[in-house]
Design a protein around this motif. Structure first.
Motif, PDB file in Angstrom:
ATOM      1  N   PHE A   1       8.102   5.223 -30.635  1.00 58.11           N
ATOM      2  CA  PHE A   1       8.130   5.187 -29.171  1.00 58.11           C
ATOM      3  C   PHE A   1       9.525   5.507 -28.666  1.00 58.11           C
ATOM      4  CE2 PHE A   1       8.885   2.335 -25.359  1.00 58.11           C
ATOM      5  CZ  PHE A   1       8.450   3.279 -24.447  1.00 58.11           C
ATOM      6  N   THR A   2       9.613   6.562 -27.857  1.00 54.91           N
ATOM      7  CA  THR A   2      10.866   7.019 -27.267  1.00 54.91           C
ATOM      8  C   THR A   2      10.703   7.067 -25.758  1.00 54.91           C
ATOM      9  OG1 THR A   2      11.371   8.369 -29.209  1.00 54.91           O
ATOM     10  CG2 THR A   2      12.510   8.939 -27.166  1.00 54.91           C
ATOM     11  N   LEU A   3      11.761   6.733 -25.043  1.00 54.77           N
ATOM     12  CA  LEU A   3      11.729   6.738 -23.586  1.00 54.77           C
ATOM     13  C   LEU A   3      12.479   7.951 -23.051  1.00 54.77           C
ATOM     14  CD1 LEU A   3      10.854   5.061 -21.082  1.00 54.77           C
ATOM     15  CD2 LEU A   3      13.108   3.977 -21.163  1.00 54.77           C
ATOM     16  N   GLY A   4      11.917   8.569 -22.032  1.00 63.77           N
ATOM     17  CA  GLY A   4      12.597   9.617 -21.295  1.00 63.77           C
ATOM     18  C   GLY A   4      12.386   9.392 -19.815  1.00 63.77           C
ATOM     19  N   ILE A   5      12.773  10.358 -18.994  1.00 61.70           N
ATOM     20  CA  ILE A   5      12.537  10.256 -17.558  1.00 61.70           C
ATOM     21  C   ILE A   5      11.956  11.565 -17.063  1.00 61.70           C
ATOM     22  CG2 ILE A   5      14.321   8.532 -17.118  1.00 61.70           C
ATOM     23  CD1 ILE A   5      16.160  10.732 -16.176  1.00 61.70           C
ATOM     24  N   ALA A   6      11.191  11.470 -15.986  1.00 60.70           N
ATOM     25  CA  ALA A   6      10.627  12.663 -15.371  1.00 60.70           C
ATOM     26  C   ALA A   6      10.857  12.615 -13.869  1.00 60.70           C
ATOM     27  CB  ALA A   6       9.135  12.783 -15.679  1.00 60.70           C
ATOM     28  N   LEU A   7      11.279  13.731 -13.334  1.00 58.25           N
ATOM     29  CA  LEU A   7      11.292  13.972 -11.901  1.00 58.25           C
ATOM     30  C   LEU A   7       9.999  14.726 -11.615  1.00 58.25           C
ATOM     31  CD1 LEU A   7      14.930  15.395 -11.819  1.00 58.25           C
ATOM     32  CD2 LEU A   7      14.251  13.019 -11.451  1.00 58.25           C
ATOM     33  N   HIS A   8       9.149  14.190 -10.764  1.00 58.96           N
ATOM     34  CA  HIS A   8       7.847  14.841 -10.636  1.00 58.96           C
ATOM     35  C   HIS A   8       7.997  16.319 -10.310  1.00 58.96           C
ATOM     36  CE1 HIS A   8       4.207  16.334  -8.700  1.00 58.96           C
ATOM     37  NE2 HIS A   8       3.591  15.590  -9.609  1.00 58.96           N
TER      38      HIS A   8
ATOM     39  N   THR B   1       6.528   9.859 -26.530  1.00 63.81           N
ATOM     40  CA  THR B   1       7.687   9.934 -25.645  1.00 63.81           C
ATOM     41  C   THR B   1       7.172   9.654 -24.247  1.00 63.81           C
ATOM     42  OG1 THR B   1       8.804  11.589 -27.025  1.00 63.81           O
ATOM     43  CG2 THR B   1       9.572  11.351 -24.748  1.00 63.81           C
ATOM     44  N   LEU B   2       7.430   8.455 -23.750  1.00 60.78           N
ATOM     45  CA  LEU B   2       6.930   8.063 -22.431  1.00 60.78           C
ATOM     46  C   LEU B   2       7.933   8.505 -21.377  1.00 60.78           C
ATOM     47  CD1 LEU B   2       4.695   6.608 -20.843  1.00 60.78           C
ATOM     48  CD2 LEU B   2       6.080   4.529 -21.003  1.00 60.78           C
ATOM     49  N   LEU B   3       7.438   9.248 -20.393  1.00 58.13           N
ATOM     50  CA  LEU B   3       8.268   9.811 -19.333  1.00 58.13           C
ATOM     51  C   LEU B   3       7.802   9.250 -17.987  1.00 58.13           C
ATOM     52  CD1 LEU B   3       7.926  13.442 -20.667  1.00 58.13           C
ATOM     53  CD2 LEU B   3      10.047  12.114 -20.767  1.00 58.13           C
TER      54      LEU B   3
END
Length: 451
Positions: A195-202, A150-152
């Motif tokens: 492979f899954t996509l996500g998002i990250a707020l630092h 899961t790429l963030l």
């Protein structure tokens, strides 16, 4: 599509050991209903563990920040060491480091990793010809190691709650909202079963409120897992109070629609009210006990969070340890040291600590990853671990004691075989890519050390 069936004495299903009188079938990358003859896998078969928080490049600096500086060392002095190390890493280096790390993870029993990825650009923030070069290096590393990813990608914009600009060392992390969305759009079509996509707020200090709202309102962000570092350090809490008039978790719960697709990483410093609100939001608390101990962060209020119905998972973060056993063991041990009581994670009489920790971490890790893993059931991705029933650490252990012995009986590896996505990645403790990965890793770290 061919189907293979596996038998075992016991399968870990629905939070308990089930007698393996019904074989477990694998069709392609997923579990299916078994028919026909079955191949014996072993005595005890568990779902693979998701690792919900990783900074892959930091594996290569593990052990290099343990020398005392001129004053009191803290997370903030460690961070400067990390920035200096990160400055030298290019996409090829990152791929080699991540491949080695991910091989270690699979051998330890992690079958999915959430990569909190903020090392986007070249030195001093100069973009690579392909802005996704560092992301692609991580995707390739996961493929070589055979771990679900899961790429963030991380949005990182400011150097503090007061909106100060990023320092020179932080320029490699920088994006505006438009550039960040473009990166997500480049990566989204590549998603598949592994492979899954996500998002990250630092963090709240690195993402202004208007940018957070703008990103979360975009179409591409809708429905994706959302991760954020939060309330890791007392200094962060104090700065948030000074600038935003609220504690970090309190502020986030008041200003964002925090729900089960969110993972709040660390969330170490909580009031009782924040603990209860976080639990009731359905968000996952992303706990990284070995890194939190290494950095002197503090201890999460585990018992109160569980009692309030909270969900948590575990991550190896800076990778000073790459072991779900050690993360869960020290999650429990930290609570024992804090409360001076034993068996803290077991909240009911006669409940097993090992069972409580493993099952809760499976559930929370799968939610954080946004992937159907962590269960041995038809439809889930076919990830499993086979424990070494030949080990003396499991001698004379009935099924009720196996998870407690797995987590608390010593440091001898007990994960013998590992399947990820329907393919055996580890057999008899050996990973097919471990020799080549170690050789490439060694070349990179030797060059970085000489630079």
């Amino acid at each position: 599509m061919s189907t293979t069936a596996f038998s075992a004495d016991f399968f870990w299903q629905e939070g308990a050991w089930r007698i393996g009188d019904a074989p477990l079938a694998v069709a392609g990358r997923r579990f299916d209903v078994a028919t026909g003859a079955a191949e014996r896998a072993g005595r005890f078969v568990l779902p693979g563990m998701p690792n919900l928080h990783s900074h892959a490049f930091q594996r290569a600096m593990a052990g290099l920040a343990e020398r005392r500086g001129p004053g009191e060392d803290s997370f903030w002095t460690w961070r400067e060491t990390m920035y200096a190390f990160a400055e030298a890493i290019d996409p090829d280096d990152l791929k080699a480091i991540a491949t080695q790390l991910y091989v270690e993870m699979v051998k330890a029993g992690y079958t999915q990793v959430c990569e909190f990825h903020y090392l986007h650009h070249g030195p001093r923030g100069v973009p690579y010809a392909d802005p996704a070069a560092m992301s692609l290096a991580l995707i390739e590393a996961a493929k070589e190691a055979g771990i679900g990813l899961t790429l963030l990608p991380v949005l990182y914009m400011t150097g503090g709650f007061d909106g100060r600009p990023l320092t020179e060392r932080q320029q490699r992390f920088r994006h505006d909202v438009g550039g960040f969305v473009s990166l997500l759009e480049r990566l989204a079509p590549m998603q598949d079963d592994m492979f899954t996509l996500g998002i990250a707020l630092h963090s709240l200090r690195a993402v202004p409120e208007d940018a957070m709202r703008a990103l979360l309102a975009t179409g591409i962000a809708r429905g994706l897992p959302v991760h954020i570092h939060i309330a890791e350090q007392i200094g962060e809490v104090q700065d948030c109070l000074a600038v935003r008039g609220a504690r970090p978790v309190e502020w986030l719960l008041d200003h964002a629609d925090v729900d089960p697709r969110w993972t709040l990483v660390h969330a170490t410093h909580l009031t009782a009210h924040e603990t209860d609100r976080l639990a009731k939001s359905g968000a996952v608390a992303g706990l990284c006990p070995t890194t939190e101990a290494n950095l002197g962060d503090g201890l999460f209020p585990l018992a109160a969070f569980i009692d309030a119905g909270g969900t948590f998972g575990i991550g190896s973060d800076s990778h000073i340890s790459v072991s779900p056993v050690e993360e869960l063991r020290w999650l429990e041990y930290g609570q024992r040291l804090l409360t001076r009581h034993r068996n803290v994670a077991a909240r009911r009489p006669e409940e097993s600590v090992g069972t409580a920790l493993w099952q809760r971490a499976l559930h929370g890790g799968a939610r954080a990853a946004g992937v159907d893993v962590g269960r041995l059931s038809p439809g889930a991705r076919a990830d499993l671990l086979v424990l070494d029933d030949r080990s003396p650490l499991l001698a004379a252990r009935e099924e009720a004691d196996v998870l407690d012995s797995f987590l608390f009986a010593g440091n001898t590896p007990l994960v013998r075989d590992v399947m990820v996505g329907g393919q055996w990645r580890v057999r008899d403790f050996a990973h097919a890519a471990e020799t080549s990965a170690a050789q490439a890793y060694r070349v990179v770290v030797e060059r970085l050390a000489a630079a």
